[in-house]
Design an enzyme around this catalytic site. Sequence first.
Site, PDB file in Angstrom:
ATOM      1  N   ARG A   1       5.689 -21.722  36.272  1.00  0.00           N
ATOM      2  CA  ARG A   1       5.104 -22.114  37.552  1.00  0.00           C
ATOM      3  C   ARG A   1       6.138 -22.124  38.656  1.00  0.00           C
ATOM      4  O   ARG A   1       5.828 -22.056  39.821  1.00  0.00           O
ATOM      5  CB  ARG A   1       4.542 -23.522  37.391  1.00  0.00           C
ATOM      6  CG  ARG A   1       3.087 -23.588  37.588  1.00  0.00           C
ATOM      7  CD  ARG A   1       2.615 -24.918  37.140  1.00  0.00           C
ATOM      8  NE  ARG A   1       2.580 -25.854  38.248  1.00  0.00           N
ATOM      9  CZ  ARG A   1       2.207 -27.113  38.120  1.00  0.00           C
ATOM     10  NH1 ARG A   1       1.861 -27.570  36.937  1.00  0.00           N
ATOM     11  NH2 ARG A   1       2.182 -27.919  39.144  1.00  0.00           N
TER      12      ARG A   1
ATOM     13  N   ARG B   1      -5.031 -25.935  44.559  1.00  0.00           N
ATOM     14  CA  ARG B   1      -5.500 -27.042  43.753  1.00  0.00           C
ATOM     15  C   ARG B   1      -6.839 -27.453  44.347  1.00  0.00           C
ATOM     16  O   ARG B   1      -6.907 -28.255  45.261  1.00  0.00           O
ATOM     17  CB  ARG B   1      -4.503 -28.202  43.835  1.00  0.00           C
ATOM     18  CG  ARG B   1      -4.730 -29.280  42.802  1.00  0.00           C
ATOM     19  CD  ARG B   1      -3.803 -30.459  43.019  1.00  0.00           C
ATOM     20  NE  ARG B   1      -2.404 -30.204  42.764  1.00  0.00           N
ATOM     21  CZ  ARG B   1      -1.849 -30.151  41.551  1.00  0.00           C
ATOM     22  NH1 ARG B   1      -2.583 -30.349  40.495  1.00  0.00           N
ATOM     23  NH2 ARG B   1      -0.575 -29.930  41.409  1.00  0.00           N
TER      24      ARG B   1
ATOM     25  N   PHE C   1      -5.906 -18.764  28.450  1.00  0.00           N
ATOM     26  CA  PHE C   1      -7.201 -19.235  28.941  1.00  0.00           C
ATOM     27  C   PHE C   1      -7.724 -18.455  30.138  1.00  0.00           C
ATOM     28  O   PHE C   1      -8.827 -18.714  30.605  1.00  0.00           O
ATOM     29  CB  PHE C   1      -7.214 -20.743  29.212  1.00  0.00           C
ATOM     30  CG  PHE C   1      -6.066 -21.277  30.039  1.00  0.00           C
ATOM     31  CD1 PHE C   1      -5.951 -20.992  31.374  1.00  0.00           C
ATOM     32  CD2 PHE C   1      -5.114 -22.088  29.435  1.00  0.00           C
ATOM     33  CE1 PHE C   1      -4.909 -21.503  32.124  1.00  0.00           C
ATOM     34  CE2 PHE C   1      -4.059 -22.613  30.186  1.00  0.00           C
ATOM     35  CZ  PHE C   1      -3.958 -22.316  31.532  1.00  0.00           C
TER      36      PHE C   1
ATOM     37  N   LYS D   1      -9.202 -31.803  35.939  1.00  0.00           N
ATOM     38  CA  LYS D   1      -8.536 -32.232  34.703  1.00  0.00           C
ATOM     39  C   LYS D   1      -8.862 -33.702  34.455  1.00  0.00           C
ATOM     40  O   LYS D   1      -8.794 -34.521  35.368  1.00  0.00           O
ATOM     41  CB  LYS D   1      -7.030 -32.005  34.760  1.00  0.00           C
ATOM     42  CG  LYS D   1      -6.341 -32.659  35.936  1.00  0.00           C
ATOM     43  CD  LYS D   1      -4.835 -32.438  35.883  1.00  0.00           C
ATOM     44  CE  LYS D   1      -4.177 -33.005  37.119  1.00  0.00           C
ATOM     45  NZ  LYS D   1      -2.741 -32.811  37.189  1.00  0.00           N
TER      46      LYS D   1
ATOM     47  N   LYS E   1      -7.234 -29.720  27.416  1.00  0.00           N
ATOM     48  CA  LYS E   1      -6.056 -29.674  28.289  1.00  0.00           C
ATOM     49  C   LYS E   1      -4.836 -29.829  27.392  1.00  0.00           C
ATOM     50  O   LYS E   1      -4.599 -30.891  26.822  1.00  0.00           O
ATOM     51  CB  LYS E   1      -6.082 -30.775  29.345  1.00  0.00           C
ATOM     52  CG  LYS E   1      -4.892 -30.644  30.300  1.00  0.00           C
ATOM     53  CD  LYS E   1      -4.911 -31.681  31.399  1.00  0.00           C
ATOM     54  CE  LYS E   1      -3.912 -31.368  32.498  1.00  0.00           C
ATOM     55  NZ  LYS E   1      -2.532 -31.223  32.066  1.00  0.00           N
TER      56      LYS E   1
ATOM     57  N   GLU F   1      -0.916 -21.384  28.365  1.00  0.00           N
ATOM     58  CA  GLU F   1       0.019 -22.476  28.135  1.00  0.00           C
ATOM     59  C   GLU F   1       0.862 -22.127  26.902  1.00  0.00           C
ATOM     60  O   GLU F   1       0.306 -21.747  25.866  1.00  0.00           O
ATOM     61  CB  GLU F   1      -0.812 -23.756  27.890  1.00  0.00           C
ATOM     62  CG  GLU F   1      -0.058 -25.037  27.912  1.00  0.00           C
ATOM     63  CD  GLU F   1       0.001 -25.720  29.287  1.00  0.00           C
ATOM     64  OE1 GLU F   1      -0.361 -25.114  30.315  1.00  0.00           O
ATOM     65  OE2 GLU F   1       0.445 -26.876  29.319  1.00  0.00           O
TER      66      GLU F   1
ATOM     67  N   ARG G   1       2.887 -24.305  31.313  1.00  0.00           N
ATOM     68  CA  ARG G   1       2.045 -23.262  31.927  1.00  0.00           C
ATOM     69  C   ARG G   1       2.859 -21.982  32.060  1.00  0.00           C
ATOM     70  O   ARG G   1       4.026 -22.031  32.467  1.00  0.00           O
ATOM     71  CB  ARG G   1       1.612 -23.745  33.315  1.00  0.00           C
ATOM     72  CG  ARG G   1       0.686 -22.791  34.064  1.00  0.00           C
ATOM     73  CD  ARG G   1      -0.710 -22.894  33.527  1.00  0.00           C
ATOM     74  NE  ARG G   1      -1.660 -22.078  34.259  1.00  0.00           N
ATOM     75  CZ  ARG G   1      -2.320 -22.515  35.333  1.00  0.00           C
ATOM     76  NH1 ARG G   1      -2.106 -23.724  35.812  1.00  0.00           N
ATOM     77  NH2 ARG G   1      -3.194 -21.723  35.928  1.00  0.00           N
TER      78      ARG G   1
ATOM     79  N   GLU H   1     -12.604 -26.893  28.339  1.00  0.00           N
ATOM     80  CA  GLU H   1     -11.512 -26.477  27.442  1.00  0.00           C
ATOM     81  C   GLU H   1     -10.633 -27.690  27.185  1.00  0.00           C
ATOM     82  O   GLU H   1     -10.637 -28.632  27.979  1.00  0.00           O
ATOM     83  CB  GLU H   1     -10.637 -25.403  28.129  1.00  0.00           C
ATOM     84  CG  GLU H   1     -11.369 -24.124  28.430  1.00  0.00           C
ATOM     85  CD  GLU H   1     -10.577 -23.237  29.399  1.00  0.00           C
ATOM     86  OE1 GLU H   1      -9.359 -23.445  29.573  1.00  0.00           O
ATOM     87  OE2 GLU H   1     -11.200 -22.337  29.989  1.00  0.00           O
TER      88      GLU H   1
HETATM   89  N1  LIG Z   1      -7.106 -25.126  29.362  1.00  0.00           N
HETATM   90  C1  LIG Z   1      -6.286 -25.243  30.407  1.00  0.00           C
HETATM   91  N2  LIG Z   1      -6.587 -24.633  31.579  1.00  0.00           N
HETATM   92  C2  LIG Z   1      -5.775 -24.756  32.653  1.00  0.00           C
HETATM   93  N3  LIG Z   1      -4.641 -25.494  32.658  1.00  0.00           N
HETATM   94  C3  LIG Z   1      -4.305 -26.129  31.522  1.00  0.00           C
HETATM   95  C4  LIG Z   1      -5.106 -26.024  30.355  1.00  0.00           C
HETATM   96  N4  LIG Z   1      -4.523 -26.766  29.397  1.00  0.00           N
HETATM   97  C5  LIG Z   1      -3.422 -27.283  29.928  1.00  0.00           C
HETATM   98  N5  LIG Z   1      -3.263 -26.923  31.211  1.00  0.00           N
HETATM   99  C6  LIG Z   1      -2.163 -27.379  32.056  1.00  0.00           C
HETATM  100  O1  LIG Z   1      -2.670 -28.295  32.999  1.00  0.00           O
HETATM  101  C7  LIG Z   1      -2.149 -28.015  34.284  1.00  0.00           C
HETATM  102  C8  LIG Z   1      -3.215 -28.310  35.284  1.00  0.00           C
HETATM  103  O2  LIG Z   1      -2.943 -29.504  35.879  1.00  0.00           O
HETATM  104  P1  LIG Z   1      -2.192 -29.453  37.275  1.00  0.00           P
HETATM  105  O3  LIG Z   1      -2.533 -28.207  37.941  1.00  0.00           O
HETATM  106  O4  LIG Z   1      -2.511 -30.685  38.004  1.00  0.00           O
HETATM  107  O5  LIG Z   1      -0.685 -29.402  36.840  1.00  0.00           O
HETATM  108  P2  LIG Z   1       0.359 -30.581  36.906  1.00  0.00           P
HETATM  109  O6  LIG Z   1       0.573 -30.988  38.308  1.00  0.00           O
HETATM  110  O7  LIG Z   1       1.541 -30.098  36.164  1.00  0.00           O
HETATM  111  O8  LIG Z   1      -0.320 -31.704  36.131  1.00  0.00           O
HETATM  112  P3  LIG Z   1      -0.051 -32.147  34.682  1.00  0.00           P
HETATM  113  O9  LIG Z   1       1.181 -32.991  34.763  1.00  0.00           O
HETATM  114  O10 LIG Z   1      -1.304 -32.920  34.403  1.00  0.00           O
HETATM  115  O11 LIG Z   1       0.116 -30.939  33.818  1.00  0.00           O
HETATM  116  C9  LIG Z   1      -1.840 -26.555  34.280  1.00  0.00           C
HETATM  117  O12 LIG Z   1      -0.791 -26.240  35.156  1.00  0.00           O
HETATM  118  C10 LIG Z   1      -1.496 -26.274  32.832  1.00  0.00           C
HETATM  119  O13 LIG Z   1      -0.101 -26.402  32.629  1.00  0.00           O
END
Ligand SMILES: Nc1ncnc2c1ncn2[C@@H]1O[C@H](COP(=O)(O)OP(=O)(O)OP(=O)(O)O)[C@@H](O)[C@H]1O
Length: 593
Positions: A275, A446, A347, A452, A251, A307, A256, A249
Amino acid sequence: MSFDEFAQVCERLAETGKKLEKRALMAELLARLNTADAALAAIYLAGQPFAETDRRALNVGGALLTKAVAQLSGASDAALHAAYRRHGDLGSAAFDLLAAKTGGSLTLAGVEESFSALATARGPAAKLRLLLDLLQRATPLAAKYLIKLILGDMRTGVKQSLVEEAIAVASHAEVAAVRRALMVNGSLPEVVVMARAGTLADARMRLFHPLGFMLASPVDSVEEALARFSEAIAEPPEQEATLRHAQVEDKYDGMRAQLHCGDASQPGRVEIFSRNREDIGSSFPELIEAFSEAFAGIDEAVILDGEILAWSPRQQALPFSALQQRLGRKRVSAELRRQVPVVFMAFDLLYAGDALLLDQPLHARRQRLAHIVARAAASTGKPSPRAQGMLFASAEEPHFPRLLLAPATRLESKEQLDRAYHEARARGNEGVMLKAADSLYQPGRRGLAWLKLKRQLATLDVVVTGVEFGHGRRAGVLSDYTFAVRDGDELKNVGKAYSGLTDAEINDLTLFFKQHTLEEFGGFRTVEPLLVLEVAFNNVMRSSRHASGFALRFPRILRLRQDKPVSEIDTLARVEEIYASQPDKPQEEATAG
Ligand SMILES: Nc1ncnc2c1ncn2[C@@H]1O[C@H](COP(=O)(O)OP(=O)(O)OP(=O)(O)O)[C@@H](O)[C@H]1O
């Protein structure tokens, strides 16, 4: 039970670094209390004034507490500062200053009553009166832990997961049963009652409290993504077999969010959680309105994971900076709604009908999600004509989508993944997500089931610990921020940033930091560690200036991360990792922040 006895247990918890000892101490406490007190003790041990399902908040900041301690102790400003500096913590400072005082009629139930009153009191004067009354009835040790509890920083090295284990031990229940009941019911005090009654298995799903969010692990390249992916699904590392099980998918670079919609018993009720577990619906009224209409039509309770994105008429996401204007607002003007329209890009599906779907594989959840999105779109009768996926529009803006289904494809080859990444970037998205199609939804984890792959730019999520007035044009506002990363239970400063925020954001933050100032000396204020920032920097240097032993060179603020809890900011270990990965490892310089 008296709050002083509870505080004595907290003191012992803070003294031992051993997890098993901490758990035994808490279990012993919970076992000897009556059910009502055990239920309260459990949330207080977890550092929460109210259960998570309880929407009340104390709204008492460090500045007001400092005032209360000063009034009660009669301490001078200098004595207050000295005590604060000795400990770096207002609760411990209060213990020193109030040591001469006696008191101590306060019980756990008494604290609960005072917290209720504080939550409903309006204005600092009314809150201060209640705080004084509360602290007056506390022994110095009780006051120390009351203040820590109010500030949400107990410093006993206890996380909620350890309290859950202690509840299990105290009531001879399985930890997994306690966790499951808590996940569906959401209320720690209620779970204590169920654990004692042996009825954990009867816990029913309660909507409108957030479930934990599943998180992703970072990978640096397409090759690493493929290699890590084979580990995640524990298959023999044969590429063909592996590839068949992955879903790709985009990103998206938004916020979130978990969206809950009620069924016939709560028709039209829609709530959105960040979150951070905060209810953020008031910042996105058009989503609430549109989902409320669409899901009233399908009479099925659902929880969607996705998101929130600022969306352009060209049917793609706007940069995060556009969405940023919509964050953290209690009221949104019609003008702003028009200028920065938002959509919910779904998603995942966590709950539907009356079943929690976390234990179903992603491909099954996804299929059901697509079906529900289609039904919701059909129920409004206004599907938008120009969408890339299925969606429904809002009543007022019929040509604007509110719900989109995140396009997902099966991973077929390395080349396809490469292409998907570049296409995602060309659409203005951050990169791609790879998800194991057979994976279960693991709240709060995690793991390697979600990976990602995004652009290479070392950034750190940090928390502001100190602020200063700026210079020149910014002389009247708190615009210089010292920030820290996490090192176990402690926060260690790694730099100071001056740039990256708009004047309007700095004005809002000036007000915020004034309310959350802990201590003021000279022009510098220490503040409660509440505000998370994402900072970019040129590199990491060794430095004796900060307790962390490191300083970021030329740090600049990329964005405010109101969506991210302080418990999830970057760690000192991550800073060390970035330092170690730098080809030349710079030492401190005069320009260091
Ligand atoms: N298709 C997707 N599926 C899941 N998460 C997604 C998607 N697109 C974007 N995201 C975002 O990416 C995040 C996943 O990365 P991570 O869990 O590491 O969060 P993070 O620590 O906030 O990192 P980042 O700063 O990269 O968003 C999710 O919390 C969400 O906000």
